[in-house]
Design an enzyme around this catalytic site. Structure first.
Site, PDB file in Angstrom:
ATOM      1  N   PRO A   1       0.831  -1.207   0.000  1.00  0.00           N
ATOM      2  CA  PRO A   1       0.000   0.000   0.000  1.00  0.00           C
ATOM      3  C   PRO A   1       0.867   1.259   0.000  1.00  0.00           C
ATOM      4  O   PRO A   1       1.849   1.351   0.726  1.00  0.00           O
ATOM      5  CB  PRO A   1      -0.793  -0.130   1.300  1.00  0.00           C
ATOM      6  CG  PRO A   1      -0.837  -1.589   1.578  1.00  0.00           C
ATOM      7  CD  PRO A   1       0.485  -2.118   1.092  1.00  0.00           C
ATOM      8  N   GLU A   2       0.494   2.216  -0.846  1.00  0.00           N
ATOM      9  CA  GLU A   2       1.230   3.468  -0.948  1.00  0.00           C
ATOM     10  C   GLU A   2       0.404   4.583  -0.316  1.00  0.00           C
ATOM     11  O   GLU A   2      -0.636   4.327   0.297  1.00  0.00           O
ATOM     12  CB  GLU A   2       1.550   3.747  -2.411  1.00  0.00           C
ATOM     13  CG  GLU A   2       2.356   2.626  -3.079  1.00  0.00           C
ATOM     14  CD  GLU A   2       2.613   2.880  -4.558  1.00  0.00           C
ATOM     15  OE1 GLU A   2       2.628   4.064  -4.973  1.00  0.00           O
ATOM     16  OE2 GLU A   2       2.799   1.897  -5.295  1.00  0.00           O
TER      17      GLU A   2
ATOM     18  N   ARG B   1       1.242 -11.827   4.622  1.00  0.00           N
ATOM     19  CA  ARG B   1       2.691 -12.041   4.549  1.00  0.00           C
ATOM     20  C   ARG B   1       3.405 -11.790   5.885  1.00  0.00           C
ATOM     21  O   ARG B   1       4.599 -12.065   6.014  1.00  0.00           O
ATOM     22  CB  ARG B   1       3.299 -11.130   3.476  1.00  0.00           C
ATOM     23  CG  ARG B   1       2.787 -11.392   2.058  1.00  0.00           C
ATOM     24  CD  ARG B   1       3.308 -12.687   1.480  1.00  0.00           C
ATOM     25  NE  ARG B   1       4.758 -12.653   1.310  1.00  0.00           N
ATOM     26  CZ  ARG B   1       5.380 -12.159   0.248  1.00  0.00           C
ATOM     27  NH1 ARG B   1       4.678 -11.625  -0.745  1.00  0.00           N
ATOM     28  NH2 ARG B   1       6.702 -12.178   0.168  1.00  0.00           N
TER      29      ARG B   1
END
Length: 293
Positions: free
Chosen positions: A2-3, A124
């Site tokens: 996510p940015e 993750r």
């Protein structure tokens, strides 16, 4: 990962749902999701009884001011401390009802009054959460904050700042845009998009850029990030907002994740290369690469 637009979308959702709601307790299902403190009981007890006053975003970090004091516009020590989250690659913060099915990769649960809970889901397991104790500066605990460059929407990210920062760097401009010490929050997707709209190839060295090109790139970066925020960010695989809804910017993208597809401007097939281990998408016609002087 996510940015800025995705993290900003989550921040807005958190402020809409969690503010002025008290944390009654919680459960840590995976200890390594905790960055500080690393003991689950200390983390939960630090948050128990505290309210969320407001959520901030700094780069890709989410930081909640705790307690009932007036909202701070800066990350400074407060009487009740702070809660920090970095989503990293696959992290999600979901606002749920306790009876909602528990996702397989739920790592931390925070129970709120009103029969609601905030769940940190992370496939993750690279995401991290911090509790910053009262009267402690957040950056002393969330040390990654110390190295962040200016925010794209701040006055500090001026054309003069970028011209002075980039003029002597002999690295590709795409690599520089991903450097969080130069600009906070920009990542792979929106670097590619802003370079396309600026007509600059990702391989162009920073030191070769003219002041006009840098000014144009700054302007396009701000525009692209703003459009992506309005679209709720980009969902390629894992990103969801706090209500579990996908972001919509991906369908609007000019070049990112469009290898082999026709350029929306000139119909030339979009190309993809590797730069510094990251993929870069560009149009060879709209972003010509002049020969190095």
């Amino acid at each position: 990962m996510p940015e800025l637009p995705e993290v900003e979308t989550v921040r807005r959702g958190l402020n809409a749902h969690t503010c002025q709601q008290r944390i009654l307790g919680g459960a840590v299902l995976l200890n390594r999701s905790l960055a500080s403190p690393t003991q689950a009981n200390e983390f939960i007890e630090g948050l128990r009884g505290q309210s969320i006053r407001t959520w901030h975003r700094r780069g890709k970090y989410l930081i909640a001011q705790l307690g009932d004091d007036e909202p701070c516009d800066r990350l400074i020590p407060t009487a009740a401390g702070w809660l920090g989250v970095h989503l990293r690659m696959t992290g999600q913060l979901l606002w749920c009802h306790p009876d909602d099915p528990l996702a397989k990769h739920t790592r931390v649960r925070l129970f709120f009054e009103g029969d609601r809970e905030l769940r940190f889901v992370d496939i993750r397991t690279f995401g991290r959460i911090w509790w910053v104790p009262p009267d402690t500066a957040p950056e002393t605990i969330i040390t990654g904050l110390l190295s962040l460059g200016p925010e794209p929407f701040s006055e500090a990210l001026s054309s003069d700042y970028l011209i002075n920062t980039l003029r002597n760097r002999r690295k590709p401009i795409k690599t520089a845009l991903l450097d969080q010490t130069i600009i906070a929050g920009t990542g792979n997707i929106y670097a590619d998009e802003s370079l396309f709209l600026s007509g600059i190839p990702p391989t162009r060295l920073c030191s070769q850029l003219t002041p006009d090109e840098i000014d144009r790139l700054r302007s396009q970066l701000i525009t692209v990030l703003g459009q992506a925020i309005e679209a709720g960010g980009t969902t390629l695989r894992d990103f969801r907002d706090v209500n579990g809804i996908n972001g919509n910017y991906g369908g609007m993208a000019w070049v990112y994740n469009r290898k082999g597809q026709p350029c929306r401007h000139c119909s030339t097939p979009i190309e993809r290369i590797k730069l510094g281990g990251r993929s870069s998408h560009f149009c060879p016609c709209c972003q010509p690469d002049p020969k190095t002087p």
